[in-house]
Write a protein that holds these residues in place. Sequence first.
Motif, PDB file in Angstrom:
ATOM      1  N   CYS B  23      56.029  81.237 -10.947  1.00 12.68           N
ATOM      2  CA  CYS B  23      56.086  81.948 -12.218  1.00 12.68           C
ATOM      3  C   CYS B  23      57.552  82.025 -12.630  1.00 12.68           C
ATOM      4  O   CYS B  23      58.406  82.384 -11.800  1.00 12.68           O
ATOM      5  N   SER B  24      57.853  81.679 -13.863  1.00 13.03           N
ATOM      6  CA  SER B  24      59.232  81.804 -14.345  1.00 13.03           C
ATOM      7  C   SER B  24      59.241  82.546 -15.671  1.00 13.03           C
ATOM      8  O   SER B  24      58.279  82.469 -16.440  1.00 13.03           O
ATOM      9  N   PHE B  25      60.313  83.272 -15.917  1.00 13.48           N
ATOM     10  CA  PHE B  25      60.431  84.049 -17.146  1.00 13.48           C
ATOM     11  C   PHE B  25      61.837  83.882 -17.713  1.00 13.48           C
ATOM     12  O   PHE B  25      62.803  83.675 -16.977  1.00 13.48           O
ATOM     13  N   THR B  26      61.944  83.971 -19.032  1.00 11.80           N
ATOM     14  CA  THR B  26      63.201  83.614 -19.693  1.00 11.80           C
ATOM     15  C   THR B  26      64.183  84.787 -19.811  1.00 11.80           C
ATOM     16  O   THR B  26      65.390  84.554 -19.873  1.00 11.80           O
ATOM     17  N   ASP B  27      63.690  85.998 -19.857  1.00 11.60           N
ATOM     18  CA  ASP B  27      64.556  87.175 -20.004  1.00 11.60           C
ATOM     19  C   ASP B  27      64.517  87.984 -18.719  1.00 11.60           C
ATOM     20  O   ASP B  27      63.473  88.512 -18.354  1.00 11.60           O
ATOM     21  N   SER B  28      65.659  88.083 -18.050  1.00 10.52           N
ATOM     22  CA  SER B  28      65.688  88.742 -16.738  1.00 10.52           C
ATOM     23  C   SER B  28      65.690  90.280 -16.846  1.00 10.52           C
ATOM     24  O   SER B  28      65.625  90.962 -15.824  1.00 10.52           O
ATOM     25  N   ALA B  29      65.750  90.822 -18.055  1.00 18.24           N
ATOM     26  CA  ALA B  29      65.741  92.285 -18.228  1.00 18.24           C
ATOM     27  C   ALA B  29      64.309  92.799 -18.161  1.00 18.24           C
ATOM     28  O   ALA B  29      63.694  93.123 -19.178  1.00 18.24           O
ATOM     29  N   ILE B  30      63.797  92.881 -16.960  1.00 18.23           N
ATOM     30  CA  ILE B  30      62.418  93.321 -16.766  1.00 18.23           C
ATOM     31  C   ILE B  30      62.395  94.567 -15.888  1.00 18.23           C
ATOM     32  O   ILE B  30      63.295  94.792 -15.076  1.00 18.23           O
ATOM     33  N   TYR B  31      61.352  95.385 -16.053  1.00 15.24           N
ATOM     34  CA  TYR B  31      61.131  96.527 -15.172  1.00 15.24           C
ATOM     35  C   TYR B  31      60.532  96.071 -13.855  1.00 15.24           C
ATOM     36  O   TYR B  31      60.941  96.459 -12.783  1.00 15.24           O
ATOM     37  N   GLN B  51      58.918  95.696  -8.076  1.00 14.50           N
ATOM     38  CA  GLN B  51      59.911  96.327  -8.947  1.00 14.50           C
ATOM     39  C   GLN B  51      61.101  95.401  -9.110  1.00 14.50           C
ATOM     40  O   GLN B  51      61.356  94.545  -8.264  1.00 14.50           O
ATOM     41  N   SER B  52      61.857  95.620 -10.179  1.00 18.37           N
ATOM     42  CA  SER B  52      62.994  94.737 -10.456  1.00 18.37           C
ATOM     43  C   SER B  52      64.062  94.806  -9.369  1.00 18.37           C
ATOM     44  O   SER B  52      64.824  93.856  -9.180  1.00 18.37           O
ATOM     45  N   PRO B  82      37.935  79.753   0.556  1.00 17.51           N
ATOM     46  CA  PRO B  82      37.195  79.487  -0.688  1.00 17.51           C
ATOM     47  C   PRO B  82      37.099  80.712  -1.591  1.00 17.51           C
ATOM     48  O   PRO B  82      37.098  80.587  -2.817  1.00 17.51           O
ATOM     49  N   GLY B  83      37.053  81.890  -1.007  1.00 21.25           N
ATOM     50  CA  GLY B  83      37.002  83.115  -1.800  1.00 21.25           C
ATOM     51  C   GLY B  83      38.267  83.405  -2.584  1.00 21.25           C
ATOM     52  O   GLY B  83      38.272  84.289  -3.453  1.00 21.25           O
ATOM     53  N   ASP B  84      39.329  82.667  -2.300  1.00 21.91           N
ATOM     54  CA  ASP B  84      40.582  82.823  -3.061  1.00 21.91           C
ATOM     55  C   ASP B  84      40.528  82.073  -4.386  1.00 21.91           C
ATOM     56  O   ASP B  84      41.435  82.202  -5.209  1.00 21.91           O
ATOM     57  N   SER B  85      39.499  81.253  -4.571  1.00 17.35           N
ATOM     58  CA  SER B  85      39.377  80.475  -5.806  1.00 17.35           C
ATOM     59  C   SER B  85      39.273  81.409  -7.009  1.00 17.35           C
ATOM     60  O   SER B  85      38.375  82.256  -7.075  1.00 17.35           O
ATOM     61  N   ALA B  86      40.199  81.266  -7.923  1.00 14.42           N
ATOM     62  CA  ALA B  86      40.283  82.139  -9.104  1.00 14.42           C
ATOM     63  C   ALA B  86      41.486  81.671  -9.916  1.00 14.42           C
ATOM     64  O   ALA B  86      42.184  80.735  -9.524  1.00 14.42           O
ATOM     65  N   THR B  87      41.715  82.339 -11.031  1.00 18.82           N
ATOM     66  CA  THR B  87      42.945  82.112 -11.797  1.00 18.82           C
ATOM     67  C   THR B  87      43.928  83.225 -11.465  1.00 18.82           C
ATOM     68  O   THR B  87      43.554  84.404 -11.450  1.00 18.82           O
ATOM     69  N   TYR B  88      45.157  82.843 -11.180  1.00 15.37           N
ATOM     70  CA  TYR B  88      46.198  83.797 -10.819  1.00 15.37           C
ATOM     71  C   TYR B  88      47.187  83.896 -11.968  1.00 15.37           C
ATOM     72  O   TYR B  88      47.714  82.891 -12.449  1.00 15.37           O
ATOM     73  N   LEU B  89      47.417  85.115 -12.407  1.00 12.20           N
ATOM     74  CA  LEU B  89      48.278  85.373 -13.558  1.00 12.20           C
ATOM     75  C   LEU B  89      49.472  86.215 -13.135  1.00 12.20           C
ATOM     76  O   LEU B  89      49.324  87.149 -12.349  1.00 12.20           O
ATOM     77  N   CYS B  90      50.634  85.855 -13.642  1.00  9.19           N
ATOM     78  CA  CYS B  90      51.784  86.734 -13.459  1.00  9.19           C
ATOM     79  C   CYS B  90      52.145  87.330 -14.813  1.00  9.19           C
ATOM     80  O   CYS B  90      51.918  86.715 -15.869  1.00  9.19           O
ATOM     81  N   ALA B  91      52.684  88.526 -14.769  1.00  3.94           N
ATOM     82  CA  ALA B  91      53.062  89.221 -16.003  1.00  3.94           C
ATOM     83  C   ALA B  91      54.321  90.032 -15.736  1.00  3.94           C
ATOM     84  O   ALA B  91      54.466  90.637 -14.670  1.00  3.94           O
ATOM     85  N   VAL B  92      55.224  90.036 -16.710  1.00  9.08           N
ATOM     86  CA  VAL B  92      56.447  90.826 -16.580  1.00  9.08           C
ATOM     87  C   VAL B  92      56.401  91.981 -17.560  1.00  9.08           C
ATOM     88  O   VAL B  92      55.852  91.867 -18.662  1.00  9.08           O
ATOM     89  N   ARG B  93      56.962  93.074 -17.132  1.00  4.73           N
ATOM     90  CA  ARG B  93      56.988  94.269 -17.962  1.00  4.73           C
ATOM     91  C   ARG B  93      58.363  94.372 -18.586  1.00  4.73           C
ATOM     92  O   ARG B  93      59.375  94.350 -17.897  1.00  4.73           O
ATOM     93  N   ARG B  94      58.384  94.482 -19.924  1.00  2.00           N
ATOM     94  CA  ARG B  94      59.648  94.485 -20.643  1.00  2.00           C
ATOM     95  C   ARG B  94      60.488  95.700 -20.306  1.00  2.00           C
ATOM     96  O   ARG B  94      59.977  96.781 -20.051  1.00  2.00           O
ATOM     97  N   TYR B  95      61.783  95.509 -20.397  1.00  2.00           N
ATOM     98  CA  TYR B  95      62.736  96.577 -20.159  1.00  2.00           C
ATOM     99  C   TYR B  95      62.963  97.351 -21.443  1.00  2.00           C
ATOM    100  O   TYR B  95      63.090  96.779 -22.509  1.00  2.00           O
TER     101      TYR B  95
END
Lengths: 117, 113
Positions: B23-31, B51-52, B82-95
């Motif tokens: 997972c990569s994000f463009t703005d490092s100012a995250i909570y 946490q940041s 096999p039970g790990d099969s799913a979609t994995y999402l990352c999300a960042v919380r804005r600062y």
Amino acid sequence: ETGVTQTPRHLVMGMTNKKSLKCEQHLGHNAMYWYKQSAKKPLELMFVYSLEERVENNSVPSRFSPECPNSSHLFLHLHTLQPEDSALYLCASSQDLGRVSLDTEAFFGQGTRLTVV
Amino acid sequence: KQEVTQIPAALSVPEGENLVLNCSFTDSAIYNLQWFRQDPGKGLTSLLLIQSSQREQTSGRLNASLDKSSGRSTLYIAASQPGDSATYLCAVRRYNAGNMLTFGGGTRLMVKP
């Protein structure tokens, strides 16, 4: 169950219908959110309510109208939708501690799968 | 504007393999950064919250790392099942902007028996 309950789970509606999605959280949180998940697109934030006040409206068309009567309930009223509005609508809640929200974790409901015909 | 990218978009592995999701994000100012799991047609289940100020978090076979300065996080899954099969999402919380999450597009994982 995560403590966030959404109803209905599935909804099919015509473009001229009016319907509402309901979300209820049992976690004692003070912030609630609506997200939209369309096929092959990242989740998009629609609305944020913190302490029952709308704090963000992310350029959502007026055919979507949110309502937060109290900190435990959130509604999304729908009218004259378009087929492209078909998506999974997810509700979430968290504890908003203001600017310092280091431990805030979001919890999501199971979503409402909406199909507009 | 914060943008979050996840690669690969899809991954298929045999059971037992160790794997890494990026997972990569463009703005490092995250909570903080949160990893979720989503089964088909279902809601999101929170897996890990970093946490940041933290470098990593562990829960069972899952380990998530965070390098805020370079805008990257990885989710390591040990001994996949096999039970790990799913979609994995990352999300960042804005600062400094409440608790809004910006999501990546997800990695669809298939673990074959």
